[in-house]
Write a protein that holds these residues in place. Structure first.
Motif, PDB file in Angstrom:
ATOM      1  N   ARG A   1     -20.895  20.157  21.198  1.00 49.78           N
ATOM      2  CA  ARG A   1     -19.643  20.296  20.448  1.00 49.78           C
ATOM      3  C   ARG A   1     -19.572  21.609  19.671  1.00 49.78           C
ATOM      4  O   ARG A   1     -18.516  21.978  19.153  1.00 49.78           O
ATOM      5  N   SER A   2     -20.697  22.295  19.501  1.00 48.32           N
ATOM      6  CA  SER A   2     -20.722  23.656  18.942  1.00 48.32           C
ATOM      7  C   SER A   2     -20.045  23.761  17.579  1.00 48.32           C
ATOM      8  O   SER A   2     -19.156  24.580  17.358  1.00 48.32           O
ATOM      9  N   ARG A   3     -20.512  22.950  16.648  1.00 49.57           N
ATOM     10  CA  ARG A   3     -19.982  22.989  15.282  1.00 49.57           C
ATOM     11  C   ARG A   3     -21.063  23.318  14.250  1.00 49.57           C
ATOM     12  O   ARG A   3     -20.850  23.143  13.051  1.00 49.57           O
ATOM     13  N   ALA A   4     -22.234  23.794  14.658  1.00 51.15           N
ATOM     14  CA  ALA A   4     -23.299  24.074  13.704  1.00 51.15           C
ATOM     15  C   ALA A   4     -22.901  25.212  12.768  1.00 51.15           C
ATOM     16  O   ALA A   4     -22.194  26.143  13.157  1.00 51.15           O
ATOM     17  N   SER A   5     -23.358  25.137  11.514  1.00 46.81           N
ATOM     18  CA  SER A   5     -23.024  26.138  10.498  1.00 46.81           C
ATOM     19  C   SER A   5     -23.741  27.451  10.772  1.00 46.81           C
ATOM     20  O   SER A   5     -24.882  27.477  11.233  1.00 46.81           O
ATOM     21  N   GLN A   6     -23.043  28.536  10.452  1.00 46.91           N
ATOM     22  CA  GLN A   6     -23.576  29.881  10.632  1.00 46.91           C
ATOM     23  C   GLN A   6     -23.749  30.555   9.268  1.00 46.91           C
ATOM     24  O   GLN A   6     -22.999  30.280   8.342  1.00 46.91           O
ATOM     25  N   PRO A   7     -24.742  31.459   9.142  1.00 43.77           N
ATOM     26  CA  PRO A   7     -25.760  31.758  10.151  1.00 43.77           C
ATOM     27  C   PRO A   7     -26.820  30.664  10.201  1.00 43.77           C
ATOM     28  O   PRO A   7     -26.910  29.843   9.295  1.00 43.77           O
TER      29      PRO A   7
ATOM     30  N   VAL B   1     -27.181  25.581  11.818  1.00 46.71           N
ATOM     31  CA  VAL B   1     -27.659  24.466  11.003  1.00 46.71           C
ATOM     32  C   VAL B   1     -26.699  23.271  11.101  1.00 46.71           C
ATOM     33  O   VAL B   1     -25.495  23.418  10.879  1.00 46.71           O
ATOM     34  N   PRO B   2     -27.192  22.077  11.425  1.00 50.12           N
ATOM     35  CA  PRO B   2     -26.349  20.879  11.388  1.00 50.12           C
ATOM     36  C   PRO B   2     -25.775  20.680   9.979  1.00 50.12           C
ATOM     37  O   PRO B   2     -26.421  21.026   8.984  1.00 50.12           O
ATOM     38  N   ASN B   3     -24.586  20.091   9.904  1.00 50.63           N
ATOM     39  CA  ASN B   3     -23.864  20.074   8.635  1.00 50.63           C
ATOM     40  C   ASN B   3     -23.188  18.725   8.379  1.00 50.63           C
ATOM     41  O   ASN B   3     -23.281  17.791   9.179  1.00 50.63           O
ATOM     42  N   ALA B   4     -22.484  18.648   7.251  1.00 54.86           N
ATOM     43  CA  ALA B   4     -21.838  17.400   6.843  1.00 54.86           C
ATOM     44  C   ALA B   4     -20.760  16.965   7.827  1.00 54.86           C
ATOM     45  O   ALA B   4     -20.539  15.763   8.026  1.00 54.86           O
ATOM     46  N   LEU B   5     -20.064  17.917   8.440  1.00 52.38           N
ATOM     47  CA  LEU B   5     -19.038  17.573   9.419  1.00 52.38           C
ATOM     48  C   LEU B   5     -19.664  16.866  10.620  1.00 52.38           C
ATOM     49  O   LEU B   5     -19.137  15.847  11.111  1.00 52.38           O
TER      50      LEU B   5
ATOM     51  N   ALA C   1     -23.198  29.532  22.017  1.00 46.52           N
ATOM     52  CA  ALA C   1     -22.848  29.817  20.631  1.00 46.52           C
ATOM     53  C   ALA C   1     -22.677  28.540  19.828  1.00 46.52           C
ATOM     54  O   ALA C   1     -22.171  27.538  20.332  1.00 46.52           O
ATOM     55  N   TRP C   2     -23.115  28.597  18.562  1.00 42.94           N
ATOM     56  CA  TRP C   2     -22.879  27.551  17.545  1.00 42.94           C
ATOM     57  C   TRP C   2     -23.529  26.209  17.863  1.00 42.94           C
ATOM     58  O   TRP C   2     -23.148  25.190  17.302  1.00 42.94           O
ATOM     59  N   THR C   3     -24.517  26.202  18.759  1.00 39.87           N
ATOM     60  CA  THR C   3     -25.239  24.956  19.026  1.00 39.87           C
ATOM     61  C   THR C   3     -26.388  24.822  18.024  1.00 39.87           C
ATOM     62  O   THR C   3     -27.019  25.813  17.644  1.00 39.87           O
ATOM     63  N   PRO C   4     -26.671  23.604  17.563  1.00 37.32           N
ATOM     64  CA  PRO C   4     -27.692  23.428  16.527  1.00 37.32           C
ATOM     65  C   PRO C   4     -29.108  23.555  17.086  1.00 37.32           C
ATOM     66  O   PRO C   4     -29.362  23.263  18.255  1.00 37.32           O
TER      67      PRO C   4
END
Length: 373
Positions: free
Chosen positions: A31-37, A40-44, A73-76
């Protein structure tokens, strides 16, 4: 309509020490929603998984085990302390919602791009490029852009051993993050698959050539995951016997994957998760092949691939499957088990929000109760 007591999808199931309330699995979906930089997996992400905790088992999206294992891109990841802490938010939310969750451990191998690897070439079993295969990279507007996977280099034997160690450490990290177990992504053309399939492996050492040699890396990683998690029941393996995704092709897949299942049975992993091809005109997986896998592998068998409630019930009744995974339906239906139980209409997912972005298309799909209200 079958009642929940007569419908095998809603029978409880014991997966090692875990008691699953139903036979419905949420499979891994990028789903590619990890936080940058830092990816990092996140609250969402925690909210997204917790919304789907009524699944018998959740398997997380693929999470890369080391910087060279990253492919999109953006994978945890599950490599840094920050990533482990981020995943703990996810597992805590899922467990508080009454769910169970495994981490899918991922090394993409050749399916990456130098822009994702700080300029380094991807690594693989062999220096064979996945021609015509695109991976997504971050564009300046925050949307995924697609680029041809870069030319890989072949791993040395010493580097292969180091990656086995990376998998072992990733399993330890997953347990520290509160996961109930781990699933190895050995399917869909990623690194382990690049060793298994004859068309992607032209090595002449102990990791190539014969079927036994091509399965060696799979076996070593599976054993490392058992060591890293502390239990065979905490390890699952995802295989895709007949799919040719991302350029991985085997000359005799039924022989190869029957041998892989037998090997995994001897090692004693808790489950095998079979990804059937799920696109139009895809190769059909014969029932006889599924029955053969059942014969050689004594553990739990999960099947995924365009299953409807009716197909899932038939598979469980016929006995070659123990659990059924529903991928795309879980994207848009956080309460999918209840919808399947009641025969309710399923929400359709929005393709434009599958990869990257924010809460839209991730956590804003309404459950039945909200729709009724």
């Amino acid at each position: 309509m079958m009642t929940s007591t007569s419908n095998p999808l809603f029978q409880p199931y014991s997966l090692g020490p875990l008691s699953l309330p139903n036979r419905i699995v949420m499979p891994p979906m990028t789903r590619s929603r990890a936080s940058q930089p830092g990816d990092v997996p996140n609250a969402l992400m925690a909210e997204y998984y917790a919304q789907r905790a009524s699944a018998g088992l959740i398997v997380s999206e693929g999470t890369w085990i080391s910087p060279l294992g990253r492919g999109y891109a953006w994978t945890p990841g599950i490599h840094t302390p920050e990533q482990v802490a981020g995943w703990r938010k996810v597992t805590t939310a899922v467990h508080q919602a009454g769910g169970r969750i495994f981490a899918q451990l991922w090394h993409v191998g050749r399916l990456s791009h130098i822009s994702l690897l700080d300029g380094h070439a991807p690594v693989s079993s062999s220096a064979i490029q996945a021609q015509g295969v695109n991976v997504f990279v971050a564009q300046s507007d925050g949307k995924p852009g697609f680029a041809q996977a870069s030319q890989p280099r072949a791993l040395s034997v010493e580097e292969i051993h180091a990656i086995v160690d990376d998998f072992r450490q990733a399993a330890r990290n997953a347990m520290a993050a509160g996961f109930d177990g781990v699933e190895l992504h050995a399917a869909n053309g990623y690194l382990v698959n690049q060793f298994i399939d004859s068309g992607a492996n032209d090595r002449t050492d102990e990791y190539g050539g014969s079927l036994e040699n091509r399965l060696r890396f799979l076996g070593e990683v599976a054993q490392a995951l058992i060591e890293g998690t502390g239990g065979k029941d905490r390890v699952g393996i995802r295989l895709a016997p007949l799919t040719t995704l991302n350029g991985c092709v085997d000359a005799d897949p039924e022989t190869t994957y029957t041998a892989a299942a037998r090997l995994l049975g001897e090692i004693g992993v808790g489950y095998i998760h079979i990804a059937e091809a799920d696109w139009e005109d895809a190769p059909h997986m014969p029932t006889a092949f599924k029955q053969q896998l059942r014969k050689v592998y004594p553990g739990t068998l999960i099947y995924a691939g365009k299953y409807t409630a009716a197909r899932a019930q038939a598979a469980l009744h016929e006995g070659w499957a123990d659990l059924i995974a529903f991928g795309r339906p879980f994207v848009a239906n956080p309460d999918l088990p209840e919808r399947l139980r009641t025969g309710a209409t399923l929400n359709a997912h929005d393709r434009d929000t599958l990869f990257g972005g924010d809460a839209r298309g991730l956590t804003d799909y309404p459950p039945l109760v909200a729709k009724a209200a």
